[in-house]
Write a protein that holds these residues in place. Sequence first.
Motif, mmCIF file in Angstrom:
data_model
loop_
_atom_site.group_PDB
_atom_site.id
_atom_site.type_symbol
_atom_site.label_atom_id
_atom_site.label_comp_id
_atom_site.label_asym_id
_atom_site.label_seq_id
_atom_site.Cartn_x
_atom_site.Cartn_y
_atom_site.Cartn_z
ATOM 1 N N LEU A 1 145.168 57.295 7.501
ATOM 2 C CA LEU A 1 146.171 58.244 7.791
ATOM 3 C C LEU A 1 147.070 57.999 6.699
ATOM 4 O O LEU A 1 147.782 56.926 6.228
ATOM 5 C CB LEU A 1 146.913 57.743 9.044
ATOM 6 C CG LEU A 1 146.145 58.316 10.382
ATOM 7 C CD1 LEU A 1 146.884 57.630 11.588
ATOM 8 C CD2 LEU A 1 146.447 59.587 10.635
ATOM 9 N N ARG A 2 148.066 59.105 6.271
ATOM 10 C CA ARG A 2 149.052 59.236 5.375
ATOM 11 C C ARG A 2 150.289 59.776 6.008
ATOM 12 O O ARG A 2 150.466 61.094 5.581
ATOM 13 C CB ARG A 2 148.583 60.035 3.937
ATOM 14 C CG ARG A 2 147.358 59.529 3.489
ATOM 15 C CD ARG A 2 147.443 57.936 2.578
ATOM 16 N NE ARG A 2 146.433 57.690 1.849
ATOM 17 C CZ ARG A 2 145.147 57.343 1.991
ATOM 18 N NH1 ARG A 2 144.653 57.389 3.251
ATOM 19 N NH2 ARG A 2 144.572 56.850 1.057
ATOM 20 N N ALA A 3 151.173 59.058 6.760
ATOM 21 C CA ALA A 3 152.012 59.585 7.551
ATOM 22 C C ALA A 3 153.228 60.093 6.962
ATOM 23 O O ALA A 3 154.116 61.041 7.214
ATOM 24 C CB ALA A 3 152.612 58.443 8.703
ATOM 25 N N ALA B 1 152.084 63.307 10.280
ATOM 26 C CA ALA B 1 151.653 62.530 11.310
ATOM 27 C C ALA B 1 150.180 62.688 11.514
ATOM 28 O O ALA B 1 149.348 61.591 11.669
ATOM 29 C CB ALA B 1 152.300 62.626 12.787
ATOM 30 N N ASP B 2 149.333 63.542 11.244
ATOM 31 C CA ASP B 2 148.163 63.698 11.692
ATOM 32 C C ASP B 2 147.164 63.847 10.045
ATOM 33 O O ASP B 2 146.004 64.052 10.197
ATOM 34 C CB ASP B 2 147.854 64.908 12.322
ATOM 35 C CG ASP B 2 148.228 64.849 13.800
ATOM 36 O OD1 ASP B 2 148.168 63.815 14.226
ATOM 37 O OD2 ASP B 2 148.702 65.914 14.165
ATOM 38 N N TYR B 3 147.900 63.767 9.149
ATOM 39 C CA TYR B 3 147.388 63.913 7.762
ATOM 40 C C TYR B 3 146.373 62.504 7.682
ATOM 41 O O TYR B 3 146.681 61.439 7.487
ATOM 42 C CB TYR B 3 148.197 63.733 6.640
ATOM 43 C CG TYR B 3 147.547 63.922 5.314
ATOM 44 C CD1 TYR B 3 147.487 65.473 4.748
ATOM 45 C CD2 TYR B 3 147.109 62.991 4.626
ATOM 46 C CE1 TYR B 3 147.125 65.807 3.389
ATOM 47 C CE2 TYR B 3 146.549 63.221 3.306
ATOM 48 C CZ TYR B 3 146.386 64.532 2.824
ATOM 49 O OH TYR B 3 145.866 65.006 1.705
ATOM 50 N N TYR B 4 144.927 62.559 7.402
ATOM 51 C CA TYR B 4 144.057 61.774 7.270
ATOM 52 C C TYR B 4 143.316 62.280 5.944
ATOM 53 O O TYR B 4 142.770 63.203 6.065
ATOM 54 C CB TYR B 4 143.068 61.777 8.455
ATOM 55 C CG TYR B 4 142.109 60.607 8.447
ATOM 56 C CD1 TYR B 4 142.539 59.228 8.807
ATOM 57 C CD2 TYR B 4 140.821 60.533 7.806
ATOM 58 C CE1 TYR B 4 141.626 58.193 8.770
ATOM 59 C CE2 TYR B 4 139.807 59.513 7.647
ATOM 60 C CZ TYR B 4 140.542 58.342 8.486
ATOM 61 O OH TYR B 4 139.597 57.346 8.477
ATOM 62 N N HIS C 1 143.425 67.595 8.698
ATOM 63 C CA HIS C 1 145.043 67.929 8.961
ATOM 64 C C HIS C 1 145.074 67.779 10.641
ATOM 65 O O HIS C 1 146.133 67.945 11.194
ATOM 66 C CB HIS C 1 145.880 69.106 8.662
ATOM 67 C CG HIS C 1 145.965 68.782 7.304
ATOM 68 N ND1 HIS C 1 147.072 68.582 6.340
ATOM 69 C CD2 HIS C 1 144.914 69.725 6.019
ATOM 70 C CE1 HIS C 1 146.848 68.918 5.201
ATOM 71 N NE2 HIS C 1 145.584 69.306 4.927
ATOM 72 N N ARG C 2 144.182 67.520 11.204
ATOM 73 C CA ARG C 2 143.905 67.414 12.543
ATOM 74 C C ARG C 2 144.131 66.197 13.317
ATOM 75 O O ARG C 2 143.879 65.188 12.768
ATOM 76 C CB ARG C 2 142.845 68.072 13.163
ATOM 77 C CG ARG C 2 142.316 69.538 12.791
ATOM 78 C CD ARG C 2 141.106 69.980 13.241
ATOM 79 N NE ARG C 2 140.948 71.330 12.962
ATOM 80 C CZ ARG C 2 139.794 71.884 13.237
ATOM 81 N NH1 ARG C 2 138.811 71.597 13.975
ATOM 82 N NH2 ARG C 2 139.520 73.297 12.692
ATOM 83 N N ALA C 3 144.685 66.030 14.460
ATOM 84 C CA ALA C 3 144.848 64.714 15.377
ATOM 85 C C ALA C 3 143.370 64.582 15.593
ATOM 86 O O ALA C 3 142.413 65.346 15.554
ATOM 87 C CB ALA C 3 145.738 65.250 16.443
ATOM 88 N N GLU C 4 143.430 63.282 15.867
ATOM 89 C CA GLU C 4 142.097 62.496 16.079
ATOM 90 C C GLU C 4 141.227 63.149 17.255
ATOM 91 O O GLU C 4 142.017 63.432 18.270
ATOM 92 C CB GLU C 4 142.166 60.962 16.319
ATOM 93 C CG GLU C 4 140.845 60.560 16.857
ATOM 94 C CD GLU C 4 140.232 59.633 15.433
ATOM 95 O OE1 GLU C 4 139.100 60.039 15.219
ATOM 96 O OE2 GLU C 4 140.806 58.988 14.880
#
Length: 130
Positions: A101-103, A107-110, A127-130
């Motif tokens: 994650l790169r907050a 918040a959802d950037y992975y 860019h999606r939530a888990e």
Amino acid sequence: MLSHVYIGIGDFQRAFDFYSPLLKGLGLHLKFSDASHPWAGWVSPAAPRPLFIIGGAFDGQPARPGHGQMIALLAETRADVDQAYATAMANGGTCEGPPGLRAQYHADYYGAYFRDPDGNKLCVCCHRAE
């Protein structure tokens, strides 16, 4: 917005062997490849553009990676980011930041960051939530 992205490479076969499994894992299809040119291009099956192209520099001089330049490739899932990173590392890539994650972006950037065998910096991100 983009027609194509062209990445300069020095050794066509080495670059092709790096990019082929990486881009296939992200769902892109090989559109063309010509080692005598040398270049190859991939595209999404959903649209004819943009193309992702690797090839030698057009002026015949050695290709050099740009300082401060990076190409970010979109992944559908975080697992796809993990797989792309593993594929890059297994095929001659070098780590510039493992998957995570790169907050600081949102918040959802992975994302994962790496360089290809020619030193070009790439990112694969979701860019999606888990």
